[in-house]
Scaffold this active site. Sequence first.
Site, PDB file in Angstrom:
ATOM      1  CG  HIS A  16      -1.982   1.021   1.346  1.00 26.78           C
ATOM      2  ND1 HIS A  16      -3.196   1.086   1.733  1.00 26.78           N
ATOM      3  CD2 HIS A  16      -1.845   2.581   1.108  1.00 26.78           C
ATOM      4  CE1 HIS A  16      -3.772   2.156   1.487  1.00 26.78           C
ATOM      5  NE2 HIS A  16      -2.879   3.062   1.133  1.00 26.78           N
ATOM      6  CG  HIS A  18      -0.567   6.879  -1.060  1.00 29.24           C
ATOM      7  ND1 HIS A  18      -1.777   7.158  -1.572  1.00 29.24           N
ATOM      8  CD2 HIS A  18      -0.935   6.177   0.039  1.00 29.24           C
ATOM      9  CE1 HIS A  18      -2.851   6.733  -1.086  1.00 29.24           C
ATOM     10  NE2 HIS A  18      -2.177   5.942   0.135  1.00 29.24           N
ATOM     11  CE  LYS A  99      -7.784   2.085  -0.865  1.00 27.56           C
ATOM     12  NZ  LYS A  99      -6.574   3.025  -0.504  1.00 27.56           N
ATOM     13  CG  HIS A 138      -9.682   4.684   3.274  1.00 25.20           C
ATOM     14  ND1 HIS A 138      -8.493   5.368   3.041  1.00 25.20           N
ATOM     15  CD2 HIS A 138     -10.528   5.097   4.363  1.00 25.20           C
ATOM     16  CE1 HIS A 138      -8.314   6.092   4.250  1.00 25.20           C
ATOM     17  NE2 HIS A 138      -9.660   6.091   4.931  1.00 25.20           N
ATOM     18  CG  HIS A 172      -5.098   2.062   5.593  1.00 31.62           C
ATOM     19  ND1 HIS A 172      -6.402   2.096   5.928  1.00 31.62           N
ATOM     20  CD2 HIS A 172      -4.985   2.850   4.477  1.00 31.62           C
ATOM     21  CE1 HIS A 172      -7.161   2.816   5.161  1.00 31.62           C
ATOM     22  NE2 HIS A 172      -6.123   3.218   4.150  1.00 31.62           N
ATOM     23  CG  ASP A 244      -1.583   4.715   4.075  1.00 26.48           C
ATOM     24  OD1 ASP A 244      -1.650   5.260   2.752  1.00 26.48           O
ATOM     25  OD2 ASP A 244      -2.440   5.195   4.988  1.00 26.48           O
TER      26      ASP A 244
HETATM   27  C1  NCD Z   1      -3.497   9.158   2.030  1.00 20.71           C
HETATM   28  C2  NCD Z   1      -3.021   9.952   1.138  1.00 20.71           C
HETATM   29  O1  NCD Z   1      -2.690  10.972   1.389  1.00 20.71           O
HETATM   30  O2  NCD Z   1      -3.258  10.051  -0.218  1.00 20.71           O
HETATM   31  N1  NCD Z   1      -3.583   9.621   3.341  1.00 20.71           N
HETATM   32  C3  NCD Z   1      -3.811   9.089   4.254  1.00 20.71           C
HETATM   33  O3  NCD Z   1      -4.045   9.578   5.436  1.00 20.71           O
HETATM   34  N2  NCD Z   1      -3.358   7.806   4.671  1.00 20.71           N
HETATM   35  C4  NCD Z   1      -4.517   8.306   1.596  1.00 20.71           C
HETATM   36  C5  NCD Z   1      -5.221   7.367   2.299  1.00 20.71           C
HETATM   37  O4  NCD Z   1      -4.497   6.117   2.183  1.00 20.71           O
HETATM   38  O5  NCD Z   1      -6.322   7.482   3.103  1.00 20.71           O
HETATM   39 ZN    ZN Z   2      -3.362   5.139   1.516  1.00 22.35          ZN
END
Ligand code: NCD
Ligand code: ZN
Length: 340
Positions: A16, A18, A99, A138, A172, A244
């Site tokens: 997971h 970003h 997702k 999510h 998460h 995450d």
């Molecule tokens: C994530 C993001 O900033 O893209 N933020 C977070 O607080 N985890 C998005 C997500 O996974 O919820």
């Molecule tokens: Zn995330």
Amino acid sequence: MKEVKSFIINSALDMHLHLRDDDMLKLVGPKTSQSFAGALIMPNLAPPITTKEALLSYKKRIKEACKDDDFEAHVTIFFQVDYSYEFLKDLKDEIIAVKLYPFGVTTNSETGVSSMDVEILRPTLESMEKLGIPLCVHGETKGFVMDREKEFLPIYESLAIHFPDLKIVMEHISSKESIELLEKYDNLYATITVHHLMLTLDDVAGGMLNPHAFCKPIVKRPDDRESLLELALSAHPKVMFGSDSAPHQKNAKECHHGAAGVFTSAIALQVLTELFEKYGNLDNLNSFVSLNAQRIYGLKPIKKPIKLIKKDFEVPKSYRYKDEIVVPLFAGQTLSWSIE
Ligand code: NCD
Ligand code: ZN
């Protein structure tokens, strides 16, 4: 007991992640690709990835940003209620999962689904089930911040019952109630982050406010953290590491209206090694950070042994590329394991 001085992680996978885009991607991409063999990349760009064209071009940009390393980016698309069977069939070999974000629950989820009614989600989910495409979720409502995940559990349960052949990943997980549900249905799996294993709400708001530990879902109570820790340290077969790691510009975190997301890519393996060693569970670390994900997603990652050594690692105060500045979790603190 003999002191452990080094440890090898084989083919670490972050299920997971970003990676963002443009200069931020160039900054954070290598922070994962240096040490990980692969990762599941989230599609919540602005705008989110919903077309084949956008997906393929994002894949290319990731490849370019991580070109100095052997690294497999497993990309995903952003769930839409009107994806046709043909569209998903055509994309099946390009994506690892779809997702699903409920509308407005986190960063860039304004085009998320506005109703979690099974009948509304059915067409896309049935196609995914037939094609064997996993669903990552999510799982939060818009309720009171500490209860959002708990309130979402009946929705997970109804998805698990209505789509028994769909692999559903509870992303998460942050509360102990989620663990009970995970155990109850064969088709439910989960990812756990570093920050949910390390922090409680006290670390975010118990003393001075720490915006760099603020995320969705918010880190919770000590007993939630302990339950998650037990699950991770035992490398429960339905659980995978998913950082995450969600970088935001320093200014977007240290301000009024601070963005949610914790940046951990550069410290994740060091922190996990420290944690698993502390509790005497190093034997389970490779399962948690690689083998479980390989089995659950059917992955055969590239061979990429990473040697961790017991040597202090001072976490940088920030990372920078051009105008992008990102502050990692534990910035300025000293960890007891480093990557060799
Ligand atoms: C994530 C993001 O900033 O893209 N933020 C977070 O607080 N985890 C998005 C997500 O996974 O919820
Ligand atoms: Zn995330």
